[in-house]
Design an enzyme around this catalytic site. Structure first.
Site, PDB file in Angstrom:
ATOM      1  N   HIS A  23      33.454   0.216  12.915  1.00 33.33           N
ATOM      2  CA  HIS A  23      32.114   0.501  12.713  1.00 33.33           C
ATOM      3  C   HIS A  23      31.502  -0.152  11.597  1.00 33.33           C
ATOM      4  O   HIS A  23      31.855  -0.041  10.223  1.00 33.33           O
ATOM      5  CB  HIS A  23      31.965   2.054  12.241  1.00 33.33           C
ATOM      6  N   ASP A  25      27.465  -1.501  10.403  1.00 35.31           N
ATOM      7  CA  ASP A  25      25.971  -1.479  10.804  1.00 35.31           C
ATOM      8  C   ASP A  25      25.123  -2.592  10.418  1.00 35.31           C
ATOM      9  O   ASP A  25      24.012  -2.612  10.268  1.00 35.31           O
ATOM     10  CB  ASP A  25      25.340  -0.110  10.162  1.00 35.31           C
ATOM     11  N   GLU A 126      25.843   3.743  18.800  1.00 30.57           N
ATOM     12  CA  GLU A 126      26.019   5.214  17.836  1.00 30.57           C
ATOM     13  C   GLU A 126      24.989   6.251  18.085  1.00 30.57           C
ATOM     14  O   GLU A 126      23.895   6.313  17.558  1.00 30.57           O
ATOM     15  CB  GLU A 126      26.006   4.889  16.507  1.00 30.57           C
ATOM     16  N   HIS A 153      24.607  11.227  17.175  1.00 29.53           N
ATOM     17  CA  HIS A 153      24.357  10.889  15.929  1.00 29.53           C
ATOM     18  C   HIS A 153      24.130  12.182  14.846  1.00 29.53           C
ATOM     19  O   HIS A 153      24.922  12.784  15.213  1.00 29.53           O
ATOM     20  CB  HIS A 153      23.412   9.773  15.651  1.00 29.53           C
ATOM     21  N   HIS A 194      30.601  11.761  14.138  1.00 26.63           N
ATOM     22  CA  HIS A 194      29.296  12.566  14.040  1.00 26.63           C
ATOM     23  C   HIS A 194      28.972  13.682  15.112  1.00 26.63           C
ATOM     24  O   HIS A 194      28.153  14.373  14.739  1.00 26.63           O
ATOM     25  CB  HIS A 194      28.169  11.433  14.516  1.00 26.63           C
ATOM     26  N   HIS A 215      34.397   6.234  12.647  1.00 31.27           N
ATOM     27  CA  HIS A 215      34.331   6.281  11.391  1.00 31.27           C
ATOM     28  C   HIS A 215      34.432   7.618  10.762  1.00 31.27           C
ATOM     29  O   HIS A 215      33.202   8.136  10.419  1.00 31.27           O
ATOM     30  CB  HIS A 215      33.099   5.531  10.840  1.00 31.27           C
ATOM     31  N   ASP A 323      32.224   1.497   7.971  1.00 32.63           N
ATOM     32  CA  ASP A 323      30.766   2.083   7.930  1.00 32.63           C
ATOM     33  C   ASP A 323      29.923   1.019   6.880  1.00 32.63           C
ATOM     34  O   ASP A 323      29.072   1.510   6.272  1.00 32.63           O
ATOM     35  CB  ASP A 323      30.614   3.320   7.655  1.00 32.63           C
TER      36      ASP A 323
END
Length: 400
Positions: A23, A25, A126, A153, A194, A215, A323
């Site tokens: 993961h 972003d 995500e 999420h 999540h 993650h 992350d």
């Protein structure tokens, strides 16, 4: 302190078994900072002034495959369109940096990229809000290359409970279980980061393929709802899945959990979302930190999570999901994507073998993707696409 000998041994290992990170972003950071203008924020050079991620530091960190998150906030007015923009960003990155980034959709693609010395680039969506309660949209995302979807999420979707929202479905609804089954049929990995623990358990019950946590860390080590309870970790050997440890301090260090709650409230008091990483948000973070010193996580703290996860789930069910560029803060020694060797050297010093580390970095993640593909081939031979709707299985979304 990790010795130079361990670091050199790890770097040699990474040349053969590079990191598959679950993961990152970066696509959202590019949207937030430069509205996807890749000329304005060129990752071909060192961008540590703006980002956790760039090509030189990916190389320095021994990264061989990256799941780029095509994340959009659940509050987006049109999350499907915004997700398509994120996918477009990743595709343009691949076109711009072909010597470094290789398009990847399968386990075989990962192995081919490794042989070429390129970084295999996959995508993960995500949050189930990105499909807007539509299995047709799920299939379209898969056709565009998305290879996992995190079921939620930070907030619930109509068919699944999030770890950080008030329970509503009690885990997965009937439509939520159908989403999992259709992901299995497609070969899209079911990502349980999540989601609420009830959703984790329901998804493990429903899934015919290995799941991942792209993650997440261990709840027994740091009691945060984003982390994985031991009873769920214990089920991974039976499922074949992988839990990819994350580095986010507020998920791995209890003192950081408490500090983050106060820092998030400070952002909200200034009218900003608590996940905002814009320059204005970072300025507010820095000012808050000057008044309230931030508890600092370390490489050792992350290694503690991996030691525990290994004890409960076993070495065949662990991976890494840093992350990066999705968090304001990182642990000392894991400041950016160049830091993976520091974690591996710490584990080597703790007695992890070369074979253990090869599973953690490469082999487990590649195996899971390949296993999902095998399940999909069998399911596609047995049945066609699901035409179920949420109205048919659950009733009108949001209704009583």
């Amino acid at each position: 302190m990790t010795g130079m000998g361990a670091l050199e041994e790890v770097r040699e290992l990474l040349r053969e078994f590079p990191v598959v990170d679950g993961h990152n972003d970066l696509p959202w950071a590019l949207r937030e900072q430069v509205r996807y203008d890749l000329d304005a924020l060129d990752i071909a050079g060192d961008r540590r002034d703006r980002l956790h991620t760039d090509l030189p530091r990916l190389r320095a960190g021994g990264v061989g495959a990256q799941y780029w998150s095509v994340y959009v906030p659940a509050e987006q007015p049109d999350p499907v369109a915004a997700t398509l923009e994120q996918i477009d960003c990743v595709r343009r990155m691949l076109e711009r940096y072909p010597a470094d980034l290789a398009p990847a959709r399968t386990a075989a693609d990962l192995e081919a990229a490794r042989a070429e010395g390129r970084i295999a680039s996959l995508m993960g969506a995500e949050g189930g809000h990105s499909i807007a309660n539509s299995l047709g949209t799920l299939r379209a995302l898969h056709a565009l290359g998305v290879r996992y979807m995190t079921l939620t999420h930070n907030s619930n979707v109509d068919w699944a409970d999030s770890a950080t929202d008030e329970p509503r479905a009690g885990g997965l609804t009937a439509f939520g279980r159908e989403v999992v089954r259709e992901m299995n049929r497609l070969g899209m990995l079911v990502d349980l980061s999540h989601v609420a623990a009830t959703t984790m358990r329901d998804a493990l019950d429903a899934s015919a393929a290995p799941v991942i946590f792209s993650h997440s860390s261990a709840r027994a080590v740091c009691d945060h709802p984003r982390n994985i309870p031991d009873d769920v970790l214990e089920r991974l050997p039976g499922n074949g899945g992988v839990a990819m440890v994350t580095f986010v301090p507020k998920f791995v260090l209890q003192a950081a959990v408490d500090w983050t709650a106060a820092a998030d409230e400070n952002l909200r008091a200034h009218g900003l979302h608590h996940l905002d990483t814009s320059p204005e948000a970072m300025r507010l973070h820095r000012a808050f930190e000057e008044r309230h010193p931030r508890p600092v996580a370390t490489v050792s703290v992350v290694a503690d999570h991996l030691d525990h996860m290994r004890e409960v789930a076993g070495i065949d069910h662990l991976g890494i999901g840093g992350d990066y560029d999705g968090t304001a803060f990182t642990p000392d020694g894991l400041d950016d994507v160049s830091g993976y060797p520091n974690l591996l050297a710490e584990l080597l010093d703790r007695g992890w073998s070369r074979a253990d580390l090869a599973k953690l970095t490469w082999r487990n993640a590649v195996r899971v993707l390949g296993a999902a593909e095998e399940v999909a081939r069998d399911l596609q031979a047995a049945r066609g696409p699901s035409l179920a709707t949420i109205e048919e299985l659950d009733g009108t979304p949001g209704g009583s």
